[in-house]
Design a protein around this motif. Structure first.
Motif, PDB file in Angstrom:
ATOM      1  N   ARG A   3       0.859  -1.184   0.000  1.00  0.00           N
ATOM      2  CA  ARG A   3       0.000   0.000   0.000  1.00  0.00           C
ATOM      3  C   ARG A   3       0.895   1.234   0.000  1.00  0.00           C
ATOM      4  O   ARG A   3       1.062   1.905   1.005  1.00  0.00           O
ATOM      5  CB  ARG A   3      -0.905  -0.002   1.219  1.00  0.00           C
ATOM      6  CG  ARG A   3      -1.979  -1.040   1.161  1.00  0.00           C
ATOM      7  CD  ARG A   3      -2.956  -0.841   2.289  1.00  0.00           C
ATOM      8  NE  ARG A   3      -4.060  -1.760   2.159  1.00  0.00           N
ATOM      9  CZ  ARG A   3      -4.254  -2.815   2.929  1.00  0.00           C
ATOM     10  NH1 ARG A   3      -3.399  -3.072   3.902  1.00  0.00           N
ATOM     11  NH2 ARG A   3      -5.281  -3.600   2.748  1.00  0.00           N
ATOM     12  N   THR A  12       1.376   3.477   4.426  1.00  0.00           N
ATOM     13  CA  THR A  12       0.552   3.408   5.627  1.00  0.00           C
ATOM     14  C   THR A  12       1.332   3.911   6.831  1.00  0.00           C
ATOM     15  O   THR A  12       2.557   3.792   6.900  1.00  0.00           O
ATOM     16  CB  THR A  12       0.091   1.966   5.914  1.00  0.00           C
ATOM     17  OG1 THR A  12       1.238   1.148   6.069  1.00  0.00           O
ATOM     18  CG2 THR A  12      -0.764   1.430   4.793  1.00  0.00           C
ATOM     19  N   GLN A  13       0.595   4.473   7.782  1.00  0.00           N
ATOM     20  CA  GLN A  13       1.171   4.923   9.030  1.00  0.00           C
ATOM     21  C   GLN A  13       0.343   4.342  10.165  1.00  0.00           C
ATOM     22  O   GLN A  13      -0.836   4.056   9.997  1.00  0.00           O
ATOM     23  CB  GLN A  13       1.164   6.450   9.129  1.00  0.00           C
ATOM     24  CG  GLN A  13       2.076   7.118   8.154  1.00  0.00           C
ATOM     25  CD  GLN A  13       2.071   8.621   8.349  1.00  0.00           C
ATOM     26  OE1 GLN A  13       1.115   9.195   8.825  1.00  0.00           O
ATOM     27  NE2 GLN A  13       3.167   9.246   7.969  1.00  0.00           N
ATOM     28  N   THR A  14       0.969   4.158  11.316  1.00  0.00           N
ATOM     29  CA  THR A  14       0.250   3.658  12.476  1.00  0.00           C
ATOM     30  C   THR A  14       0.177   4.751  13.523  1.00  0.00           C
ATOM     31  O   THR A  14       0.980   5.680  13.548  1.00  0.00           O
ATOM     32  CB  THR A  14       0.945   2.429  13.085  1.00  0.00           C
ATOM     33  OG1 THR A  14       2.273   2.792  13.440  1.00  0.00           O
ATOM     34  CG2 THR A  14       0.976   1.278  12.101  1.00  0.00           C
ATOM     35  N   VAL A  28      -4.553   2.014  11.925  1.00  0.00           N
ATOM     36  CA  VAL A  28      -3.699   2.140  10.747  1.00  0.00           C
ATOM     37  C   VAL A  28      -4.306   3.212   9.848  1.00  0.00           C
ATOM     38  O   VAL A  28      -5.491   3.165   9.526  1.00  0.00           O
ATOM     39  CB  VAL A  28      -3.605   0.795   9.989  1.00  0.00           C
ATOM     40  CG1 VAL A  28      -2.784   0.935   8.728  1.00  0.00           C
ATOM     41  CG2 VAL A  28      -3.005  -0.266  10.882  1.00  0.00           C
ATOM     42  N   ARG A  30      -4.287   4.598   6.243  1.00  0.00           N
ATOM     43  CA  ARG A  30      -3.895   4.170   4.902  1.00  0.00           C
ATOM     44  C   ARG A  30      -4.050   5.316   3.910  1.00  0.00           C
ATOM     45  O   ARG A  30      -4.990   6.109   4.016  1.00  0.00           O
ATOM     46  CB  ARG A  30      -4.752   2.998   4.455  1.00  0.00           C
ATOM     47  CG  ARG A  30      -4.508   1.771   5.293  1.00  0.00           C
ATOM     48  CD  ARG A  30      -5.188   0.546   4.705  1.00  0.00           C
ATOM     49  NE  ARG A  30      -4.853  -0.613   5.480  1.00  0.00           N
ATOM     50  CZ  ARG A  30      -5.676  -1.205   6.334  1.00  0.00           C
ATOM     51  NH1 ARG A  30      -6.879  -0.728   6.523  1.00  0.00           N
ATOM     52  NH2 ARG A  30      -5.276  -2.266   7.006  1.00  0.00           N
TER      53      ARG A  30
END
Length: 95
Positions: A3, A12-14, A28, A30
């Motif tokens: 992704r 993506t980042q958390t 998450v 996206r």
């Protein structure tokens, strides 16, 4: 398939969703990825890419796929976009 935007490298980042009671739950974030077909004026053909909506706006703002790729740093681009960038630069140098 990762992704990740093929043009900007956005992935993506958390993080945490924080409630009113300050309770944290993992989530998450996206990127908004879309499959698009962009026209390359220098190569005279269309190219299918998976890019973020933000990158699509940037491509339009810079004047098309060719102008975007010439200006983009190589570290952000996917391997397929790097090949495309190299082909466009060769074609523009020949003219």
């Amino acid at each position: 398939m990762a992704r990740r935007c093929e043009l900007t490298g956005k992935a993506t980042q958390t993080g945490h969703l924080v409630s009113h009671s300050n309770r944290k739950t993992k989530t998450v974030f996206r990127p908004n990825l879309v499959n698009v077909t962009l026209q390359s004026d220098a190569l005279g053909r269309s190219v299918r890419l998976r890019v973020s909506a933000n990158a699509l706006r940037t491509v339009d703002h810079r004047g098309g796929l060719d102008a975007f790729l010439v200006k983009a740093p190589a570290g952000e681009l996917s391997p397929g976009a790097l090949i495309l960038k190299r082909d466009i630069e060769k074609k523009l140098a020949a003219n």
